[in-house]
Design an enzyme around this catalytic site. Structure first.
Site, mmCIF file in Angstrom:
data_model
loop_
_atom_site.group_PDB
_atom_site.id
_atom_site.type_symbol
_atom_site.label_atom_id
_atom_site.label_comp_id
_atom_site.label_asym_id
_atom_site.label_seq_id
_atom_site.Cartn_x
_atom_site.Cartn_y
_atom_site.Cartn_z
ATOM 1 N N GLU A 140 -5.527 7.530 -1.799
ATOM 2 C CA GLU A 140 -5.802 6.360 -0.966
ATOM 3 C C GLU A 140 -6.600 5.275 -1.684
ATOM 4 O O GLU A 140 -6.386 4.084 -1.447
ATOM 5 C CB GLU A 140 -6.539 6.794 0.310
ATOM 6 C CG GLU A 140 -5.745 7.740 1.198
ATOM 7 C CD GLU A 140 -4.440 7.135 1.710
ATOM 8 O OE1 GLU A 140 -4.189 5.933 1.477
ATOM 9 O OE2 GLU A 140 -3.662 7.872 2.319
ATOM 10 N N HIS A 158 0.836 -1.203 0.000
ATOM 11 C CA HIS A 158 0.000 0.000 0.000
ATOM 12 C C HIS A 158 0.874 1.258 0.000
ATOM 13 O O HIS A 158 0.650 2.184 -0.797
ATOM 14 C CB HIS A 158 -0.911 -0.020 1.234
ATOM 15 C CG HIS A 158 -1.850 1.147 1.315
ATOM 16 N ND1 HIS A 158 -3.172 1.053 0.940
ATOM 17 C CD2 HIS A 158 -1.669 2.440 1.723
ATOM 18 C CE1 HIS A 158 -3.764 2.224 1.117
ATOM 19 N NE2 HIS A 158 -2.867 3.086 1.589
ATOM 20 N N GLU A 159 1.863 1.294 0.876
ATOM 21 C CA GLU A 159 2.708 2.490 0.979
ATOM 22 C C GLU A 159 3.609 2.647 -0.238
ATOM 23 O O GLU A 159 3.868 3.765 -0.683
ATOM 24 C CB GLU A 159 3.540 2.444 2.264
ATOM 25 C CG GLU A 159 2.738 2.308 3.553
ATOM 26 C CD GLU A 159 1.648 3.368 3.704
ATOM 27 O OE1 GLU A 159 1.785 4.471 3.121
ATOM 28 O OE2 GLU A 159 0.651 3.093 4.389
ATOM 29 N N HIS A 199 1.915 4.433 -3.031
ATOM 30 C CA HIS A 199 1.832 5.890 -2.900
ATOM 31 C C HIS A 199 2.976 6.607 -3.608
ATOM 32 O O HIS A 199 2.876 7.812 -3.874
ATOM 33 C CB HIS A 199 1.807 6.289 -1.424
ATOM 34 C CG HIS A 199 0.462 6.187 -0.789
ATOM 35 N ND1 HIS A 199 -0.670 6.727 -1.361
ATOM 36 C CD2 HIS A 199 0.056 5.614 0.380
ATOM 37 C CE1 HIS A 199 -1.712 6.494 -0.570
ATOM 38 N NE2 HIS A 199 -1.305 5.816 0.486
#
Length: 828
Positions: A507, A484-485, A488
């Site tokens: 997000e 997930h990170e 980004h």
């Protein structure tokens, strides 16, 4: 500021007048003092004239007074500080150095005004009439407004960049007549030439910024501070074009400032880190917070020996030993980014190394800085962003599936990080690369932050913060959160939202790509296994979205709250972030979940392969830029014929998904299919066994129970979460059943998502042997524990309420401010 932009109590004001002056580069020079819990030093800001006045700067026409003069009552500013001849607290530690400028005669790729323009970004600035075209309001001074909060500003001064040895290279085009009158214009001309250097001269530019930042001051500037802003004037200067384009601000942070957290790590050692709070970095340094203010930065940070300084920077800093047992750390970035993405963490971190593992990493992943002579002219034609040494079109790194990376943690977690986290990073980086292509950033640090960190992770340029909660219980939660990170880096950092209220652009995309990356990181999975896991995950997220929609304010469920006004600014460039200061918004996941489900729906319509190719195309087209929802949706509908044939339009997506509260109607049709996937059916079978077991336990003796022992199947972590959620719907589970449940799945050793549901079961059924698990969770998993405080209070059980207050009392001092506020409202 425009009257309609007066912030309500729940809206976050972005005060900086970016349309008048725009920060292009920050130079920070800071000392970190753990005894006083203060970061102190100076910041030099280099400006160019903003879009409202750039076209008039050469004519010498004067601008009317800043609109911010009309809003003093809203800002409640303090009186202006009159410059003094000596400020003892501001004694400079800087050395004044000369330098020789190289590269004479090299091609300048800027436009005729020396600006690297970007039509995509310019469209986000108000197109209202330039205030220079209106009547001049006398001799009023122009006011520079910066975003600032919880800071003690000690002194503001103009920087005499013209005094730097070797700066003549930037002064030759200037035609000076009256030197006394034009000296300020000369300094501004130098800064203009410096910020307009082409991308291929970025190293030279960085060197110039360094030496110009060390130049002496040439006059203090009066300033005033308000709750949200710092206002600076220069007497007699009425236009942004004539205002000093290089200023130095001496300041220190407040120990209780909302941008940084002073705490201790898991080993009990002091540390400080940026919190990623709603107010971002304005309590760390005066800055321009609106996303449109893209800038580069460099920072020298000093701390006592024994402390490690990590920062969002392109280089892996090596500390320099200074007198008095002080270490100095230096970082920089050459990619223009919003100031809100600047991140710092200072603590007694220990680097996690595993020699046998690092040897297995491909040897071609090392990274060397591009040389000054490297030709970056390609991105004038290939990229749509302002000029910088972009990695997306750099052939030397286009093959780099795994960028250089390091892991840091408190010493007590080093072994767990070595076992759990370190092996996952190359897999997840490689999976991301195979999906989206070139990594936007040249390296990555991953830091395990203290237990008071308010979420499971946070991504910034070149650095990721991870909660300790992702480490226990196998690789699943750690791997998915890492994915997930990492996502980004593309969505949220390389591509940013022009309007902060459109959080789903960051997000929602990261949540969707989390599943894609993690599936590819687990190379042994078949297509059917991947599909099953993703449908199971979709059902879990559906449960979360359904619960959140039922228990939150409707206005907070809208993904595009500004609707047709999204991206609009006032004439000055100021704006507000709608609901940006609502404490409960921090804990909401609507923008994650609805954004994820929208992308999942679009992918299903287009076909996953075609959809992922479109995402890759979107990244290639818009990296380095700020976007709105329609930028993505328009490109997608044009790119994939299947989307158009399905009857989808940008307007229908706005109406069904982004501009309304509640559950999107198209989503209601998909839920039933997830309930029938094999992994979910397996969980339902296990739930039936547990319900039957609970009924027998209540009726039968211990001896008979042994004779009728049930065999339970092994479950995946997400299946365990779903199992416990189904069991939470049961009215009663007896203590013996709960004891058997914990032992069967070893719930105390599972990941935080599973343990959270276990704690909910403990609280609901007042299972006293499990109270220690709840207390431990509230202490060690603060990123997820806020909801449990409410559950402990709702039952109106004296022991549970005592447990809640006891846990809060021990954690409150170091707890995240927003978390502490929400919990306190639950308890008292």
């Amino acid at each position: 500021m425009d009257p309609q932009l007066d912030p309500m109590k729940d809206d976050l004001p972005l005060m900086a007048n970016t349309s008048y002056m725009l920060v292009k580069h920050y130079v920070l020079d800071l000392d970190v003092d753990f005894k006083s819990k203060v970061i102190e030093g100076s910041i030099v800001l280099f400006f160019e004239t903003g879009s409202q006045h750039r076209k008039n700067s050469s004519t010498g026409r004067e601008c009317c007074q800043s609109e911010f003069d009309q809003s003093h009552k809203m800002r409640a500013s303090e009186p202006y500080h009159v410059p003094v001849t000596n400020v003892s607290a501001c004694s400079s530690k800087m050395e004044y150095n000369g330098f020789a400028v190289s590269g004479e005669g090299e091609e300048d790729t800027s436009d005729e005004n020396g600006n690297h323009s970007n039509s995509e970004q310019a469209s986000g600035i108000s197109s209202s009439e330039d205030c220079c075209d209106r009547e001049n309001h006398g001799n009023q001074d122009f006011v520079l407004v910066l975003d600032c909060c919880d800071l003690s500003v000690l002194k503001v001064e103009e920087v005499d960049v013209a005094a730097v040895s070797g700066i003549e290279q930037f002064t030759r085009p200037a035609k000076l007549t009256d030197v006394s009158k034009e000296l300020g214009n000369l300094r501004n001309h130098i800064v203009h030439e410096l910020v307009a250097l082409p991308a291929k001269r970025w190293e030279e530019q960085l060197c110039c910024f360094t030496h110009c930042s060390q130049a002496p001051g040439c006059g203090e500037l009066p300033f005033a501070t308000g709750p949200w802003s710092l206002e600076i004037r220069k007497p007699g200067i009425g236009t942004p074009a004539d205002f000093p384009h290089a200023i130095r601000i001496w300041y220190k942070t407040n120990p209780g400032g909302r941008s940084v957290a002073w705490t201790t790590d898991q080993s009990g050692r002091p540390c400080v880190y940026t919190m990623g709070s709603p107010i971002n970095n304005r309590a760390l340094f005066p800055c321009q917070e609106p996303p449109i203010a893209l800038s580069t930065w460099q920072a020298s940070v000093r701390a006592a020996a024994g402390f490690v300084v990590l920062m969002s920077g392109e280089n892996s800093a090596e500390p320099v030993q200074l007198p008095e047992d002080i270490l100095s750390w230096y970082y920089y970035v050459s990619m223009p980014m919003p100031a809100s993405t600047f991140t710092i963490a200072v603590g007694c971190w220990q680097e996690v190394k595993q020699q046998s593992f690092t040897a297995a990493i491909p040897t071609n992943t090392e990274f060397s800085l591009p040389s000054v002579q490297a030709d970056f002219s390609w991105h004038e034609a290939m990229c749509g962003h302002v000029g910088y040494p972009c990695r997306f079109q750099n052939p030397a790194v286009s093959w780099q599936a795994v960028i250089p990376h390091r892991v840091f943690s408190p010493c007590c977690l080093v072994e767990l990080c070595e076992e759990r986290l370190l092996p996952l990073i190359p897999q997840c980086l490689s999976a991301a690369f195979s999906t989206l292509g070139t990594h936007p950033f040249s390296r990555l640090d991953v830091l395990i932050v203290p237990s008071n960190f308010s979420s499971l992770g946070m991504a910034s340029p070149h650095i990721i913060f991870l909660s300790q909660s992702v480490l226990p219980g196998g690789s699943h939660l750690c791997g998915t959160r890492l994915c997930h990170e990492i996502a980004h880096a593309w969505f949220g950092l390389a591509i940013g939202a022009r309007d902060w209220t459109e959080e789903w652009i960051s997000e929602g995309f990261a949540t969707f790509l989390e599943d894609v990356f993690w599936a590819r990181a687990q190379q042994q999975l078949s297509h059917e296994e991947v599909k099953g896991q993703q449908e199971l995950k979709a059902l879990l997220r559906w449960h979360r979205l359904r619960d959140e929609v039922q228990n939150s304010e409707e206005e907070l469920q809208v993904l595009r709250p500004n609707k047709e006004s999204t991206g609009e600014l006032s004439e000055s460039g100021a704006s507000v972030v709608k609901y940006g200061l609502k404490a409960e918004k921090i804990f909401m996941q609507v923008h994650y979940l609805k954004g994820y489900f929208l992308l999942r729906s679009l992918a299903r319509t287009a076909g996953e392969a075609s959809f992922l190719l479109s995402l890759r195309k979107f990244v290639c087209k818009f990296h380095g830029q700020l976007v709105l929802s329609q930028d993505f949706l328009c490109m997608l509908l044009e790119d994939i014929p299947k989307q158009r044939k399905s009857g989808l339009t940008v307007e229908s997506i706005f109406q069904n998904w982004l501009d309304t509260s509640g559950i999107p109607k198209p989503l209601l049709e998909e839920v039933e299919t997830w309930k029938e996937c094999q992994l979910v059916r397996q969980v339902r079978g296990e739930v039936t066994k547990w319900i039957q077991t609970n009924q027998r336990v209540r009726k039968s003796s211990k001896k008979k129970r042994k004779q009728n022992e049930v065999i339970f199947q092994k479950l995946l972590p997400d299946q365990l979460v779903l199992l416990l959620e189904f069991l939470l719907e049961e009215k009663t589970l007896c203590p013996r059943t709960l004891q058997c449940l914990e032992r069967t799945y070893q719930l105390r050793e599972q990941d935080a998502e599973v343990r959270h549901r276990w704690c909910e079961l403990v609280i609901k059924h007042k299972y006293v042997p499990g109270y220690g698990d709840v207390e431990r969770f509230l202490r060690e998993d603060q990123a997820m524990g806020v909801y449990l405080y409410g559950e402990l209070m709702v039952n109106e059980d004296a022991k549970q309420q005592e447990l809640a207050r006891k846990s809060f009392a021990s954690a409150q001092e170091h707890m995240d401010v927003s978390s502490a506020k929400v919990v306190a409202e639950m308890l008292f």
